[in-house]
Design a protein around this motif. Sequence first.
Motif, PDB file in Angstrom:
ATOM      1  N   VAL A   1      28.410  34.592  28.132  1.00 46.70           N
ATOM      2  CA  VAL A   1      29.003  35.756  28.780  1.00 46.70           C
ATOM      3  C   VAL A   1      28.532  35.848  30.229  1.00 46.70           C
ATOM      4  O   VAL A   1      29.317  36.169  31.134  1.00 46.70           O
ATOM      5  CB  VAL A   1      28.646  37.044  28.010  1.00 46.70           C
ATOM      6  CG1 VAL A   1      29.095  38.274  28.786  1.00 46.70           C
ATOM      7  CG2 VAL A   1      29.271  37.039  26.628  1.00 46.70           C
ATOM      8  N   ALA A   2      27.268  35.538  30.469  1.00 49.57           N
ATOM      9  CA  ALA A   2      26.719  35.620  31.827  1.00 49.57           C
ATOM     10  C   ALA A   2      27.434  34.654  32.765  1.00 49.57           C
ATOM     11  O   ALA A   2      27.796  35.020  33.899  1.00 49.57           O
ATOM     12  CB  ALA A   2      25.223  35.340  31.808  1.00 49.57           C
ATOM     13  N   ALA A   3      27.652  33.424  32.327  1.00 53.73           N
ATOM     14  CA  ALA A   3      28.329  32.442  33.157  1.00 53.73           C
ATOM     15  C   ALA A   3      29.795  32.814  33.364  1.00 53.73           C
ATOM     16  O   ALA A   3      30.348  32.664  34.457  1.00 53.73           O
ATOM     17  CB  ALA A   3      28.220  31.056  32.523  1.00 53.73           C
ATOM     18  N   PHE A   4      30.435  33.310  32.302  1.00 54.07           N
ATOM     19  CA  PHE A   4      31.835  33.717  32.367  1.00 54.07           C
ATOM     20  C   PHE A   4      32.023  34.842  33.377  1.00 54.07           C
ATOM     21  O   PHE A   4      32.953  34.834  34.181  1.00 54.07           O
ATOM     22  CB  PHE A   4      32.289  34.157  30.964  1.00 54.07           C
ATOM     23  CG  PHE A   4      33.684  34.688  30.897  1.00 54.07           C
ATOM     24  CD1 PHE A   4      34.774  33.838  30.930  1.00 54.07           C
ATOM     25  CD2 PHE A   4      33.919  36.052  30.774  1.00 54.07           C
ATOM     26  CE1 PHE A   4      36.068  34.332  30.851  1.00 54.07           C
ATOM     27  CE2 PHE A   4      35.202  36.557  30.695  1.00 54.07           C
ATOM     28  CZ  PHE A   4      36.279  35.688  30.731  1.00 54.07           C
ATOM     29  N   CYS A   5      31.128  35.807  33.354  1.00 53.94           N
ATOM     30  CA  CYS A   5      31.251  36.964  34.236  1.00 53.94           C
ATOM     31  C   CYS A   5      30.806  36.676  35.661  1.00 53.94           C
ATOM     32  O   CYS A   5      31.152  37.421  36.581  1.00 53.94           O
ATOM     33  CB  CYS A   5      30.442  38.134  33.670  1.00 53.94           C
ATOM     34  SG  CYS A   5      31.109  38.805  32.121  1.00 53.94           S
ATOM     35  N   ALA A   6      30.015  35.611  35.859  1.00 55.90           N
ATOM     36  CA  ALA A   6      29.537  35.280  37.203  1.00 55.90           C
ATOM     37  C   ALA A   6      30.560  34.487  37.997  1.00 55.90           C
ATOM     38  O   ALA A   6      30.423  34.352  39.216  1.00 55.90           O
ATOM     39  CB  ALA A   6      28.229  34.489  37.112  1.00 55.90           C
ATOM     40  N   SER A   7      31.601  33.982  37.329  1.00 52.01           N
ATOM     41  CA  SER A   7      32.603  33.172  38.014  1.00 52.01           C
ATOM     42  C   SER A   7      33.534  34.048  38.838  1.00 52.01           C
ATOM     43  O   SER A   7      34.020  35.076  38.344  1.00 52.01           O
ATOM     44  CB  SER A   7      33.426  32.381  36.991  1.00 52.01           C
ATOM     45  OG  SER A   7      34.579  31.823  37.593  1.00 52.01           O
ATOM     46  N   PRO A   8      33.822  33.671  40.101  1.00 49.19           N
ATOM     47  CA  PRO A   8      34.771  34.454  40.899  1.00 49.19           C
ATOM     48  C   PRO A   8      36.158  34.513  40.262  1.00 49.19           C
ATOM     49  O   PRO A   8      36.905  35.464  40.488  1.00 49.19           O
ATOM     50  CB  PRO A   8      34.807  33.704  42.238  1.00 49.19           C
ATOM     51  CG  PRO A   8      33.505  32.974  42.291  1.00 49.19           C
ATOM     52  CD  PRO A   8      33.197  32.588  40.874  1.00 49.19           C
ATOM     53  N   PHE A   9      36.512  33.484  39.456  1.00 49.32           N
ATOM     54  CA  PHE A   9      37.836  33.433  38.840  1.00 49.32           C
ATOM     55  C   PHE A   9      37.940  34.376  37.647  1.00 49.32           C
ATOM     56  O   PHE A   9      38.867  35.185  37.543  1.00 49.32           O
ATOM     57  CB  PHE A   9      38.155  32.001  38.415  1.00 49.32           C
ATOM     58  CG  PHE A   9      39.435  31.878  37.629  1.00 49.32           C
ATOM     59  CD1 PHE A   9      40.661  32.136  38.221  1.00 49.32           C
ATOM     60  CD2 PHE A   9      39.405  31.520  36.292  1.00 49.32           C
ATOM     61  CE1 PHE A   9      41.842  32.037  37.484  1.00 49.32           C
ATOM     62  CE2 PHE A   9      40.578  31.417  35.550  1.00 49.32           C
ATOM     63  CZ  PHE A   9      41.795  31.669  36.152  1.00 49.32           C
ATOM     64  N   THR A  10      36.983  34.305  36.725  1.00 47.03           N
ATOM     65  CA  THR A  10      37.044  35.129  35.511  1.00 47.03           C
ATOM     66  C   THR A  10      36.186  36.388  35.614  1.00 47.03           C
ATOM     67  O   THR A  10      36.278  37.262  34.758  1.00 47.03           O
ATOM     68  CB  THR A  10      36.593  34.314  34.293  1.00 47.03           C
ATOM     69  OG1 THR A  10      35.266  33.798  34.538  1.00 47.03           O
ATOM     70  CG2 THR A  10      37.546  33.165  34.029  1.00 47.03           C
ATOM     71  N   GLY A  11      35.365  36.490  36.658  1.00 49.20           N
ATOM     72  CA  GLY A  11      34.476  37.637  36.782  1.00 49.20           C
ATOM     73  C   GLY A  11      35.203  38.953  36.933  1.00 49.20           C
ATOM     74  O   GLY A  11      34.640  40.018  36.662  1.00 49.20           O
ATOM     75  N   VAL A  12      36.480  38.902  37.351  1.00 51.74           N
ATOM     76  CA  VAL A  12      37.255  40.130  37.486  1.00 51.74           C
ATOM     77  C   VAL A  12      37.370  40.853  36.156  1.00 51.74           C
ATOM     78  O   VAL A  12      37.473  42.083  36.097  1.00 51.74           O
ATOM     79  CB  VAL A  12      38.663  39.812  38.051  1.00 51.74           C
ATOM     80  CG1 VAL A  12      39.458  38.945  37.097  1.00 51.74           C
ATOM     81  CG2 VAL A  12      39.418  41.093  38.368  1.00 51.74           C
ATOM     82  N   ILE A  13      37.339  40.111  35.043  1.00 54.03           N
ATOM     83  CA  ILE A  13      37.473  40.714  33.716  1.00 54.03           C
ATOM     84  C   ILE A  13      36.228  41.520  33.366  1.00 54.03           C
ATOM     85  O   ILE A  13      36.295  42.482  32.598  1.00 54.03           O
ATOM     86  CB  ILE A  13      37.745  39.615  32.667  1.00 54.03           C
ATOM     87  CG1 ILE A  13      39.008  38.836  33.058  1.00 54.03           C
ATOM     88  CG2 ILE A  13      37.887  40.201  31.271  1.00 54.03           C
ATOM     89  CD1 ILE A  13      39.247  37.608  32.201  1.00 54.03           C
ATOM     90  N   CYS A  14      35.099  41.152  33.923  1.00 52.61           N
ATOM     91  CA  CYS A  14      33.832  41.825  33.611  1.00 52.61           C
ATOM     92  C   CYS A  14      33.416  42.832  34.675  1.00 52.61           C
ATOM     93  O   CYS A  14      32.437  43.572  34.482  1.00 52.61           O
ATOM     94  CB  CYS A  14      32.707  40.794  33.479  1.00 52.61           C
ATOM     95  SG  CYS A  14      33.089  39.367  32.454  1.00 52.61           S
TER      96      CYS A  14
END
Length: 683
Positions: free
Chosen positions: A335-348
């Motif tokens: 979850v940390a890596a997913f949310c830290a991405s500029p692409f998918t971080g918008v979801i978090c």
Amino acid sequence: MHRPLMRGSAALACLSLAAPAAAQDQGTPGYLGTLILTGGKRDLSYGTALSRTVVGEEEIQDRQASTVAQLIDSVPGVTLVNGTTPQGSGINIRGFGANTTFGSDQKIAVQIDGASVGSEELYRIGTQLFTDPLLYKQVEVLRGTIGSFAYGSGIGGGVVKLQTKDASDFTGGEVGFGGSQTLEYSSNGDGWATSTNLAWMPAEGVEFLLNYTLRDQGNLAAGDGTTIGNSSFRTPSWLTKGKFTFGEDGAQSLTLSYSETVADDKDVPYDQFETTANNFGRVDRRTDTSQAVVEYRYDPASDLIDLRANLSYADQTIDVDYIDGSSPFQGGQSVAAFCASPFTGVICADNRYQTTKLTVSNRALFTTGAVAHDMLAGAEVIRKERLDAASSPGGEDRRFALFVVDEMSIGQFTLTPALRYEHSRIESAVPLAGVTDDYDKDALMGGLALAYDFGNGLSVFGSAAYTEGLPIIDDLGTSATAQRRIGMTEKSQTLEIGAEYTGLDVLAAGDSLTVRGNFYQTKLWDITSYTVSGSTTTDLDHVKSEGFELEASYGMQNGVYVDLAGHVGNGREYNPDGTSSAWRISPADRVQLTLGKRWDDDLDLSWEIVHAVDRRDALGADLDDVTRHNLRATWQPDQGWLKGTAVRFGVENLADKSYVGHLSSPTRQAPGRTFKLSVSRTF
């Protein structure tokens, strides 16, 4: 599509800012002299060069809308995008505002008691106007570019102004207690609402109001019986307001208000425009929008002084907790890596916008020779802060503006020049690698309106306006695209021409007729907010939007009335290579006809027909023409123990049509047949 900026300017900020307040308070004319004729449900303003529609408290209650956006989608040129929930719906006016990707493009200004509300770019979330209709006694829609100077720069679609209720609305301005209680029920989704107003005037010049509203709605059903996913919500709202009038002859007043609406949603799709979680996954989301306003007014017995100082603070917070494993984009990431991405971080990402604004203005009436002046002049200081996130930059946008609008009457002519100067300074919340962290920009905008009153109920008017949309915080970034956008301003020009007629005893003794028609054309260039279809970096070359709007109201002495509102238009977007296509978010062609009859003030029955053509969904696919029928009945006995009680019954989408709304997601159908009932009591 990228983001926002634009709007017009012209000549009627004076009426826009002052007419709802000053013209009502003082009876001061605006432009040709504002005359209100009540033919049907909606009052039309006659004698202005401004395309202005007011939805009053009676209509707010009759429509029994669950969102403010649902109230104003009946206004010509206004489209409700994805709109059955407060969080997901957006407002589009004349092809600008909410679009199929973001809830706002900054080309529409929204104000609550003078506080500027709303966000910048929120991907796949609406929240352009997150509040409850029962907090307000009036919603005013200013369409187009005239009148924008008192509200901001770059406003191409229009302005939505909401006015909260006052204690004196319930006490009649007399010392004592008053209030009301409203209960609403909606069959579709088993929706219900309760709204309580408590008003107290302990002494002359002192008044207090407390409102609490709770609205709950389950998932709606479409006309074909299928469930519309992601359409349920529960929103508590409240309003506190106090006003103190003092000084010689009550020339001074101090008004304080605070309003808030909250939604705490668990395990819902991140994408508010869609009905399922799709690739974006699911989240726990809490949306909290609040506004605090303090206004001082000094209005002595002098034509040269009507001073207002409005200090406001608007706070919109969206806290999101991503549900692990709910998005296919996550793959095997933590979850940390997913949310830290500029692409998918918008979801978090958590989002927060805090806007503090001080507006000081004065309205002066004076003459110079044969010219009578009605001048509004003011200054504005704005500070907007945006929370930093992995998916979007945070920062601070500080602005300073000066505006002046001088309505000059010379015989039957009214000439109104207007100017606004605005300067902005944007600073990033974090250092930006390889580029500067702060940016300055300014712009001078101008407009001119001309009106002529023939003196027989007929008037003609026209206006030309130029405005610029300054960069916003969302333009921050290190890429070449971001640097280009934050280094320039969007420009637009709007031309309007129209005519109005109002009269009494037109077709029969005791009747009244008001008709207004206007043609508009808006051109937007140096675009930074819309990209070429299929691209994320190449901006459109320019956009043209034009159309014709019509409003009419006819009332007879026997209580029969007819209201008509319509819009026909088109728009095109032009690519840098010279190719063009239909403007992707232009409004549909639509006509709305209301036939009704009143029996004194006791009973009001009406039948509303809405027909729309040239429609398309959010992906650009053509949609069939659609016709909806809505029935409404209001009973307000004026004597006996039921005096002060109002019973309202309505049926929306009477034929249970199954259809997708204009510019809505193809998976989000409109609600099917809905029975609505409300009972209210004033005391």
